[in-house]
Design a protein around this motif. Structure first.
Motif, mmCIF file in Angstrom:
data_model
loop_
_atom_site.group_PDB
_atom_site.id
_atom_site.type_symbol
_atom_site.label_atom_id
_atom_site.label_comp_id
_atom_site.label_asym_id
_atom_site.label_seq_id
_atom_site.Cartn_x
_atom_site.Cartn_y
_atom_site.Cartn_z
ATOM 1 N N PRO A 51 0.807 -1.222 0.000
ATOM 2 C CA PRO A 51 0.000 0.000 0.000
ATOM 3 C C PRO A 51 0.838 1.268 0.000
ATOM 4 C CG PRO A 51 0.042 -0.941 2.198
ATOM 5 C CD PRO A 51 0.727 -1.924 1.301
ATOM 6 N N THR A 96 -4.991 -2.411 -1.595
ATOM 7 C CA THR A 96 -6.256 -1.693 -1.470
ATOM 8 C C THR A 96 -7.211 -2.507 -0.614
ATOM 9 O OG1 THR A 96 -7.173 -2.716 -3.464
ATOM 10 C CG2 THR A 96 -6.014 -0.619 -3.749
ATOM 11 N N SER A 136 -4.669 4.869 5.574
ATOM 12 C CA SER A 136 -4.154 4.945 4.210
ATOM 13 C C SER A 136 -3.124 6.058 4.148
ATOM 14 C CB SER A 136 -5.283 5.235 3.213
ATOM 15 O OG SER A 136 -4.751 5.541 1.936
ATOM 16 N N GLN A 168 -13.395 2.372 -2.931
ATOM 17 C CA GLN A 168 -12.915 1.525 -1.837
ATOM 18 C C GLN A 168 -13.816 1.545 -0.608
ATOM 19 O OE1 GLN A 168 -10.047 -0.407 -2.238
ATOM 20 N NE2 GLN A 168 -10.119 0.358 -4.331
ATOM 21 N N TYR A 187 -3.979 9.199 -0.971
ATOM 22 C CA TYR A 187 -5.081 8.928 -1.893
ATOM 23 C C TYR A 187 -4.492 8.901 -3.294
ATOM 24 C CZ TYR A 187 -9.675 9.037 -4.092
ATOM 25 O OH TYR A 187 -10.793 8.716 -4.835
ATOM 26 N N GLU A 244 -1.133 -5.295 6.074
ATOM 27 C CA GLU A 244 -1.119 -4.423 4.904
ATOM 28 C C GLU A 244 -1.687 -5.140 3.685
ATOM 29 O OE1 GLU A 244 2.986 -1.926 5.969
ATOM 30 O OE2 GLU A 244 2.912 -3.247 4.215
ATOM 31 N N VAL A 261 -3.503 -1.315 7.029
ATOM 32 C CA VAL A 261 -2.982 -0.285 6.137
ATOM 33 C C VAL A 261 -3.317 -0.652 4.695
ATOM 34 C CG1 VAL A 261 -0.943 0.995 5.382
ATOM 35 C CG2 VAL A 261 -1.093 0.170 7.737
ATOM 36 N N THR A 262 -4.084 0.204 4.025
ATOM 37 C CA THR A 262 -4.400 0.029 2.606
ATOM 38 C C THR A 262 -4.268 1.377 1.915
ATOM 39 O OG1 THR A 262 -6.774 0.419 2.939
ATOM 40 C CG2 THR A 262 -6.007 -1.874 3.049
ATOM 41 N N LEU A 263 -4.119 1.368 0.596
ATOM 42 C CA LEU A 263 -4.024 2.605 -0.178
ATOM 43 C C LEU A 263 -5.412 3.002 -0.641
ATOM 44 C CD1 LEU A 263 -2.152 4.740 -1.439
ATOM 45 C CD2 LEU A 263 -1.984 3.266 -3.452
ATOM 46 N N ASP A 264 -5.820 4.222 -0.311
ATOM 47 C CA ASP A 264 -7.156 4.697 -0.667
ATOM 48 C C ASP A 264 -7.200 5.096 -2.134
ATOM 49 O OD1 ASP A 264 -9.779 5.351 -0.349
ATOM 50 O OD2 ASP A 264 -9.464 7.017 1.029
ATOM 51 N N GLY A 298 -10.885 9.754 7.035
ATOM 52 C CA GLY A 298 -9.965 9.845 5.910
ATOM 53 C C GLY A 298 -9.786 11.278 5.445
#
Length: 539
Positions: free
Chosen positions: A168, A211, A298, A279, A301, A208, A272-275, A319
């Motif tokens: 992420p 997404t 995250s 999503q 973005y 992690e 932990v993820t990437l926005d 967020g």
């Protein structure tokens, strides 16, 4: 508001950073020459890596402070950089860096998605912007230090595992991940191997995935393949046989999905993820079921293949993101009453108003176009002179079979309300299609076709299906009016088999023009993607 701190340095920062960066590869090389890694070497490696990370993050922090305190100057420099890099490939007067000239010579354009949505050979994705290593590195370094400040133990050796092949963190920095003692094995190419490695490490504090939708796929797959994975752990497929850990996995799975992550990893604190676009639904499902009781973070973005905004506030569950004044060059287009004002002028970062909504407009030197992304943000605050925003939706994700324009937020609210009335049901994913795309020769009135993947319900009664139509009429007066006149038929609801949306995401990601990470569309414009879900309908 920033969660970083100045570091007292006995040597000038560049010299100390260089020393740490030289020591780290030497320690790693020594480790590779020895079969076992002494504990003191592991500690040294981690301390050197964390020292290098802290110095680099402090440097990025200072740069961010300066750029956000002098936003006008920073944006002018970003514009000049884009124009200089694109010289000879644009219609601007040579050497011109004036903002008004830039706007007058380069009109706003929409993403490739809007232009090509009727083409069966193109995917629903905007033209990817040039990736900027500086922005990716800044998001990664500041994000790691910010996360460590909020959860001090998650970056200790053996406390973090990534369960998807891609991290992420926008800039993965492989040597740093290894030196920080991540559980995830280097070179692993599939999620199942990564998940097995994480499962044999009960002391994890952070989980992690690239997404949230990919993490959802991981947990759904774990439930489907849990028995085989327990057998692999008991047999020692990744090293030492661990029959007791295999038994713990089986016992945890038998208790159902709710709270599964904390049963598997009792010390887990954060996911932990990437926005990115689309999503929110996956995050809601993970929070309600598998990751119940855990915080989500995250670091940034991402849109159109690059970092658009930084997250410096992990304690904010909503967020909140900082729009930085660097490259790509950012403008904001006012959005009024859910529709775009075509005649409105774009604004710079210093000109926006709190609680107002804007569409992001990005300019990059690659192609030099003022690209309307469709991503809509609401200004919620300020950091120095830069806006802090929350992402509220995407203008391109609208349904309109009779000119009614039902946007992503309105439809999602209606769908959530309807699903809430279905006993035992939990929405995992959904996509909508206008009926003319699936069957242009259908003699019935136009309507919405809705494909859903649910948890806890495998069949819907007609009464339950009708509830979505009732909820749509409640949230959209225009839709209600069209329904009463008979101009639009009731929405048709279909349940698809488990894993159907994973197949859809694989089809999206397979296209070379797909953004990174691929945004999850809620409205499908292409017939072949809609039919992919139609073939997997089970009810």
């Amino acid at each position: 508001m920033l969660l970083l701190w100045p570091l007292p340095l006995p040597l000038p920062p560049p010299l100390l950073l260089l020393l740490l960066l030289l020591l780290l590869p030497l320690a790693m090389l020594w480790q590779q020459r020895r079969r076992a890694r002494p504990s003191w070497l592991a500690r040294l490696q981690h301390q050197v890596a964390w020292g290098a990370l802290g110095l680099a993050a402090a440097w990025q922090h200072r740069k961010l402070e300066q750029s956000t305190l002098h936003v006008g100057q920073s944006q002018q420099q970003a514009l000049e950089w884009c124009l200089k890099k694109a010289q000879g490939s644009c219609c601007l007067p040579r050497g011109s860096t004036d903002l008004s000239t830039f706007r007058s010579h380069l009109p706003l354009t929409k993403t490739r998605q809007a232009k090509e949505e009727e083409s069966e050979e193109k995917l629903l994705s905007p033209a990817p912007l040039q990736d900027h290593r500086e922005a990716s590195l800044q998001a990664t370094l500041l994000g790691l230090v910010t996360l460590n400040k909020a959860y001090p133990e998650v970056l200790t050796p053996g406390s973090t595992a990534c369960v998807t092949p891609t991290s992420p963190w926008p800039n993965s920095v492989p040597w740093l991940r290894h030196a920080l003692g991540r559980v995830s094995p280097l070179g692993a190419k599939d999620s199942q191997t990564l998940l097995l490695e994480a499962l044999i490490s009960p002391g994890l504090r952070a989980l992690e995935a690239r997404t949230a939708v990919e993490l959802l796929d991981v947990f759904v797959g774990l439930e489907a393949d849990g028995k085989e994975m327990a057998e692999a752990i008991a047999a020692g497929n990744l090293g030492t046989p661990l029959p007791s850990r295999a038994a713990e996995l089986q016992e945890a799975l038998e208790q159902g999905p709710r709270g599964l992550a904390l049963r598997l990893w009792p010390k887990l604190q954060v996911v932990v993820t990437l926005d990115a676009g689309g999503q929110a639904e996956a995050v809601a499902a993970l929070r309600a079921l598998w990751c119940q009781g855990l915080a989500f973070f995250s670091p940034a973005y991402a849109a159109s293949g690059g970092v658009m905004a930084l997250n410096l506030w992990p304690e904010q569950p909503q967020g909140f993101y900082l729009l930085p004044p660097g490259v790509p060059f950012i403008e904001l287009l006012p959005v009024k009453e859910g529709t775009q004002e075509e005649a409105a002028s774009t604004l710079l970062l210093t000109d926006v108003q709190r609680e107002e909504e804007y569409e992001l407009v990005l300019t990059d030197h690659a192609g030099l176009t003022r690209c309307r992304l469709g991503d809509v943000v609401r200004v919620v605050g300020a950091y120095n002179q830069c806006p802090v925003v929350s992402f509220t939706g995407r203008l391109g994700q609208t349904l309109s079979v009779r000119g009614e324009v039902t946007d992503e937020n309105i439809f999602s609210a209606a769908l959530a309300k309807a699903v809430g009335q279905w006993p035992g049901a939990k929405l995992l994913d959904h996509a909508c299609v206008e009926s003319s795309i699936l069957d242009p020769c259908d003699g019935s009135a136009p309507h919405y076709e809705v494909f859903m993947e649910l948890r806890g319900l495998r069949n819907l009664s007609e009464e339950n299906r009708d509830k979505l139509d009732h909820c749509l009429k409640e949230v959209s007066p225009h839709y209600k009016s069209l329904r009463l006149r008979g101009s639009v038929s009731p929405a048709k609801v279909h349940l698809v088999r488990p894993g159907s949306f994973r197949v859809l995401r694989e089809a999206l990601a397979a296209c070379p023009s797909s953004s990174f990470p691929p945004e999850m569309p809620r409205v499908l414009r292409l017939g072949h993607l809609a039919k992919l879900l139609q073939k997997r309908v089970m009810s």
